[in-house]
Write a protein that holds these residues in place. Structure first.
Motif, PDB file in Angstrom:
ATOM      1  N   VAL A 242       0.878  -1.171   0.000  1.00  0.00           N
ATOM      2  CA  VAL A 242       0.000   0.000   0.000  1.00  0.00           C
ATOM      3  C   VAL A 242       0.914   1.219   0.000  1.00  0.00           C
ATOM      4  O   VAL A 242       1.825   1.329   0.827  1.00  0.00           O
ATOM      5  N   LEU A 243       0.684   2.108  -0.938  1.00  0.00           N
ATOM      6  CA  LEU A 243       1.442   3.361  -1.018  1.00  0.00           C
ATOM      7  C   LEU A 243       0.536   4.483  -0.531  1.00  0.00           C
ATOM      8  O   LEU A 243      -0.563   4.670  -1.049  1.00  0.00           O
ATOM      9  N   PHE A 244       1.002   5.219   0.447  1.00  0.00           N
ATOM     10  CA  PHE A 244       0.241   6.330   1.020  1.00  0.00           C
ATOM     11  C   PHE A 244       0.795   7.644   0.478  1.00  0.00           C
ATOM     12  O   PHE A 244       2.010   7.816   0.375  1.00  0.00           O
ATOM     13  N   TYR A 245      -0.114   8.543   0.152  1.00  0.00           N
ATOM     14  CA  TYR A 245       0.362   9.837  -0.320  1.00  0.00           C
ATOM     15  C   TYR A 245      -0.468  10.980   0.240  1.00  0.00           C
ATOM     16  O   TYR A 245      -1.645  10.852   0.533  1.00  0.00           O
ATOM     17  N   ALA A 246       0.220  12.101   0.395  1.00  0.00           N
ATOM     18  CA  ALA A 246      -0.386  13.371   0.814  1.00  0.00           C
ATOM     19  C   ALA A 246       0.471  14.484   0.231  1.00  0.00           C
ATOM     20  O   ALA A 246       1.673  14.301   0.010  1.00  0.00           O
ATOM     21  N   ASN A 247      -0.143  15.599  -0.042  1.00  0.00           N
ATOM     22  CA  ASN A 247       0.586  16.763  -0.564  1.00  0.00           C
ATOM     23  C   ASN A 247       1.401  16.423  -1.816  1.00  0.00           C
ATOM     24  O   ASN A 247       2.555  16.824  -1.944  1.00  0.00           O
ATOM     25  N   LYS A 248       0.802  15.625  -2.695  1.00  0.00           N
ATOM     26  CA  LYS A 248       1.389  15.261  -3.979  1.00  0.00           C
ATOM     27  C   LYS A 248       2.672  14.434  -3.854  1.00  0.00           C
ATOM     28  O   LYS A 248       3.511  14.428  -4.767  1.00  0.00           O
ATOM     29  N   GLU A 249       2.854  13.743  -2.739  1.00  0.00           N
ATOM     30  CA  GLU A 249       4.030  12.905  -2.532  1.00  0.00           C
ATOM     31  C   GLU A 249       3.628  11.553  -1.979  1.00  0.00           C
ATOM     32  O   GLU A 249       2.771  11.477  -1.096  1.00  0.00           O
ATOM     33  N   PHE A 250       4.273  10.513  -2.453  1.00  0.00           N
ATOM     34  CA  PHE A 250       4.182   9.198  -1.829  1.00  0.00           C
ATOM     35  C   PHE A 250       5.234   9.187  -0.732  1.00  0.00           C
ATOM     36  O   PHE A 250       6.428   9.297  -1.016  1.00  0.00           O
ATOM     37  N   ASP A 251       4.800   9.090   0.511  1.00  0.00           N
ATOM     38  CA  ASP A 251       5.789   9.191   1.583  1.00  0.00           C
ATOM     39  C   ASP A 251       5.791   8.026   2.564  1.00  0.00           C
ATOM     40  O   ASP A 251       6.645   7.961   3.434  1.00  0.00           O
ATOM     41  N   TYR A 252       4.862   7.099   2.413  1.00  0.00           N
ATOM     42  CA  TYR A 252       4.861   5.894   3.255  1.00  0.00           C
ATOM     43  C   TYR A 252       4.426   4.709   2.410  1.00  0.00           C
ATOM     44  O   TYR A 252       3.657   4.865   1.460  1.00  0.00           O
ATOM     45  N   GLN A 253       4.928   3.543   2.796  1.00  0.00           N
ATOM     46  CA  GLN A 253       4.430   2.312   2.192  1.00  0.00           C
ATOM     47  C   GLN A 253       4.252   1.270   3.285  1.00  0.00           C
ATOM     48  O   GLN A 253       4.899   1.327   4.326  1.00  0.00           O
ATOM     49  N   ALA A 254       3.361   0.357   3.033  1.00  0.00           N
ATOM     50  CA  ALA A 254       3.105  -0.747   3.959  1.00  0.00           C
ATOM     51  C   ALA A 254       3.103  -2.030   3.153  1.00  0.00           C
ATOM     52  O   ALA A 254       2.701  -2.048   1.993  1.00  0.00           O
ATOM     53  N   ILE A 255       3.522  -3.081   3.803  1.00  0.00           N
ATOM     54  CA  ILE A 255       3.537  -4.401   3.165  1.00  0.00           C
ATOM     55  C   ILE A 255       2.654  -5.328   3.986  1.00  0.00           C
ATOM     56  O   ILE A 255       2.685  -5.334   5.179  1.00  0.00           O
TER      57      ILE A 255
END
Length: 87
Positions: free
Chosen positions: A74-87
């Motif tokens: 899962v790729l999380f994004y806010a403010n036009k950036e992908f800044d976290y991922q989860a597996i």
């Protein structure tokens, strides 16, 4: 491998993200939302009872989430950036 993209741009979503992904959640606090089978599975994976969780409400992304299996991302994004991922 499947990939889900999850925005968390609103102030409310950022608060939920901080409370449930950045910080740990106690398994005992979410048991009411889980089947007994999933409670047992998560207790075996997280014997200390602390985990990170993200939920969604029924919406257009639900079908994407239903396809996810162990090991997907899962790729999380806010403010036009992908800044976290989860597996």
């Amino acid at each position: 491998m499947n990939i889900a993209v999850q925005p968390y741009a609103s102030t409310e979503a950022q608060g939920h993200f901080r409370d449930t992904v950045v910080n740990d959640v106690l398994l005992s606090d979410i048991k009411a939302y889980l089947s007994l089978e999933n409670q047992v599975i998560l207790q075996n994976i997280y014997p200390e009872g602390k985990l990170k969780v993200w939920g969604i409400t029924a919406n257009r992304q639900q079908k994407q989430w239903e396809k996810l299996t162990v090991g997907d991302r899962v790729l999380f994004y806010a403010n036009k950036e992908f800044d976290y991922q989860a597996i």
